[in-house]
Design an enzyme around this catalytic site. Structure first.
Site, PDB file in Angstrom:
ATOM      1  N   HIS A   1       0.392   1.732 -13.516  1.00 35.93           N
ATOM      2  CA  HIS A   1       0.648   0.277 -13.862  1.00 35.93           C
ATOM      3  C   HIS A   1       2.644   0.978 -13.451  1.00 35.93           C
ATOM      4  O   HIS A   1       3.240   1.516 -14.513  1.00 35.93           O
ATOM      5  CB  HIS A   1       0.317   0.212 -14.413  1.00 35.93           C
TER       6      HIS A   1
ATOM      7  N   ASP B   1      -4.786  -3.352 -18.152  1.00 35.12           N
ATOM      8  CA  ASP B   1      -3.766  -2.437 -18.386  1.00 35.12           C
ATOM      9  C   ASP B   1      -4.075  -1.788 -19.636  1.00 35.12           C
ATOM     10  O   ASP B   1      -2.777  -1.571 -20.575  1.00 35.12           O
ATOM     11  CB  ASP B   1      -2.480  -2.379 -18.341  1.00 35.12           C
TER      12      ASP B   1
ATOM     13  N   ASN C   1      -6.162   2.921 -13.247  1.00 35.98           N
ATOM     14  CA  ASN C   1      -4.854   1.766 -12.478  1.00 35.98           C
ATOM     15  C   ASN C   1      -3.692   2.495 -12.326  1.00 35.98           C
ATOM     16  O   ASN C   1      -3.082   3.891 -13.409  1.00 35.98           O
ATOM     17  CB  ASN C   1      -5.194   0.742 -12.673  1.00 35.98           C
TER      18      ASN C   1
ATOM     19  N   GLY D   1       0.698  -1.002   0.197  1.00 32.33           N
ATOM     20  CA  GLY D   1      -0.253  -0.036   0.033  1.00 32.33           C
ATOM     21  C   GLY D   1       0.805   1.144  -0.339  1.00 32.33           C
ATOM     22  O   GLY D   1       0.229   2.128   0.519  1.00 32.33           O
TER      23      GLY D   1
ATOM     24  N   ASN E   1       1.174   2.914  -2.552  1.00 28.04           N
ATOM     25  CA  ASN E   1       0.563   4.212  -3.471  1.00 28.04           C
ATOM     26  C   ASN E   1      -1.167   4.677  -2.644  1.00 28.04           C
ATOM     27  O   ASN E   1      -1.370   5.530  -2.803  1.00 28.04           O
ATOM     28  CB  ASN E   1       0.205   3.524  -4.705  1.00 28.04           C
TER      29      ASN E   1
HETATM   30  C1  GAR Z   1       2.939  -1.063  -7.523  1.00 27.36           C
HETATM   31  O1  GAR Z   1       4.133  -1.175  -7.747  1.00 27.36           O
HETATM   32  C2  GAR Z   1       2.121  -0.978  -8.481  1.00 27.36           C
HETATM   33  O2  GAR Z   1       2.330  -0.237  -9.540  1.00 27.36           O
HETATM   34  C3  GAR Z   1       2.172  -2.634  -8.901  1.00 27.36           C
HETATM   35  O3  GAR Z   1       2.520  -3.543  -8.088  1.00 27.36           O
HETATM   36  C4  GAR Z   1       3.031  -2.073  -6.833  1.00 27.36           C
HETATM   37  C5  GAR Z   1       2.151  -2.187  -6.099  1.00 27.36           C
HETATM   38  O4  GAR Z   1       2.525  -1.568  -4.528  1.00 27.36           O
HETATM   39  N1  GAR Z   1       0.649  -2.794  -9.933  1.00 27.36           N
HETATM   40  C6  GAR Z   1       0.518  -3.855 -10.483  1.00 27.36           C
HETATM   41  O5  GAR Z   1       1.799  -4.527 -11.562  1.00 27.36           O
HETATM   42  C7  GAR Z   1      -0.993  -3.665 -10.828  1.00 27.36           C
HETATM   43  N2  GAR Z   1      -0.213  -4.534 -12.536  1.00 27.36           N
HETATM   44  P1  GAR Z   1       2.347  -0.954  -3.344  1.00 27.36           P
HETATM   45  O6  GAR Z   1       1.107  -1.599  -2.689  1.00 27.36           O
HETATM   46  O7  GAR Z   1       3.634  -0.604  -2.318  1.00 27.36           O
HETATM   47  O8  GAR Z   1       1.525   0.272  -3.867  1.00 27.36           O
END
Ligand code: GAR
Length: 206
Positions: free
Chosen positions: A115, A156, A113, A18, A20
């Site tokens: 990515h 995506d 989203n 989490g 982000n």
């Molecule tokens: C982030 O890097 C996000 O962009 C990626 O997973 C990570 C989650 O980190 N998402 C994907 O790959 C979706 N296809 P977080 O839980 O620390 O935000």
């Protein structure tokens, strides 16, 4: 007057750490998200640290489990939680579940989203989390980055909202690269996009 129109009600969907989500909550606290408000965090994973982050920020967190359930049941529960809280904008922030067309068609240009690559490179089904960075390093690209896009039925594949490039350095590992892409791109782009889309949804309520 814009001030009399309620802020866009945001739900953030998470599965893991989490960071982000944290970037969005921090931006909100710093007054950078003026047209939206995070009112709900939904996790498919009961152990996600993201739920702690929601709690610490005083935002309601709920778990909608996916394991061992049909896609229909899972998505039905997601929709119920979103409707119960009057959600107008859904932000996928490290949400590791692919949503069906039945779900995405309910929310056209209302789901975004983040990515961790420059779409259309290293994206689509199977490209998530560290795997994206492993693929970028294996290919040998010199530049990668992050993309925030609208979510439709193609993984995506929705319209791009914001993108930022990040340089790959010699001796990068997937973990090092993941951290740089987050710090230099994701944690900036996602709150910025949250504000942009919240504003446009709010403006349409005038
Ligand atoms: C982030 O890097 C996000 O962009 C990626 O997973 C990570 C989650 O980190 N998402 C994907 O790959 C979706 N296809 P977080 O839980 O620390 O935000």
């Amino acid at each position: 007057m814009m001030n009399t129109i309620p802020k866009t009600r945001i739900a953030v969907l998470v599965s893991g750490g989490g960071t982000n989500l944290q970037a969005i909550l921090d931006a909100q606290k710093a007054g950078k998200i003026t047209d939206g408000e995070v009112v709900l965090v939904i996790s498919n994973n009961p152990d996600a640290y993201a739920l702690e982050r929601a709690k610490n920020a005083g935002v309601k967190g709920v778990v909608v489990p996916k394991k061992g359930r049909t896609r229909e049941d899972f998505e039905k529960d997601l929709v119920a939680a979103l409707e119960e809280h009057g959600i107008e904008l859904i932000i996928l922030a490290g949400f590791m579940c692919i949503l069906s067309a039945d779900f995405t068609n309910r929310y056209p240009e209302r789901i975004i989203n983040v990515h961790p690559s420059l779409i259309p490179s290293f994206c689509g089904e199977g490209f998530y989390g560290l795997r994206v960075h492993e693929a970028a390093l294996a290919y040998g690209v010199k530049v990668t980055g992050a993309t925030v896009h609208f979510v439709n039925e193609i993984p995506d594949g929705g319209k791009i909202i914001l993108q930022r490039a990040v340089e790959i350095q010699e001796n990068d590992t997937p973990e090092i690269l993941q951290k740089r892409v987050m710090e230099q791109a994701e944690w900036h782009l996602l709150p910025e996009a949250a504000q942009l889309v919240s504003r446009s949804i709010r403006e349409r309520k005038k």
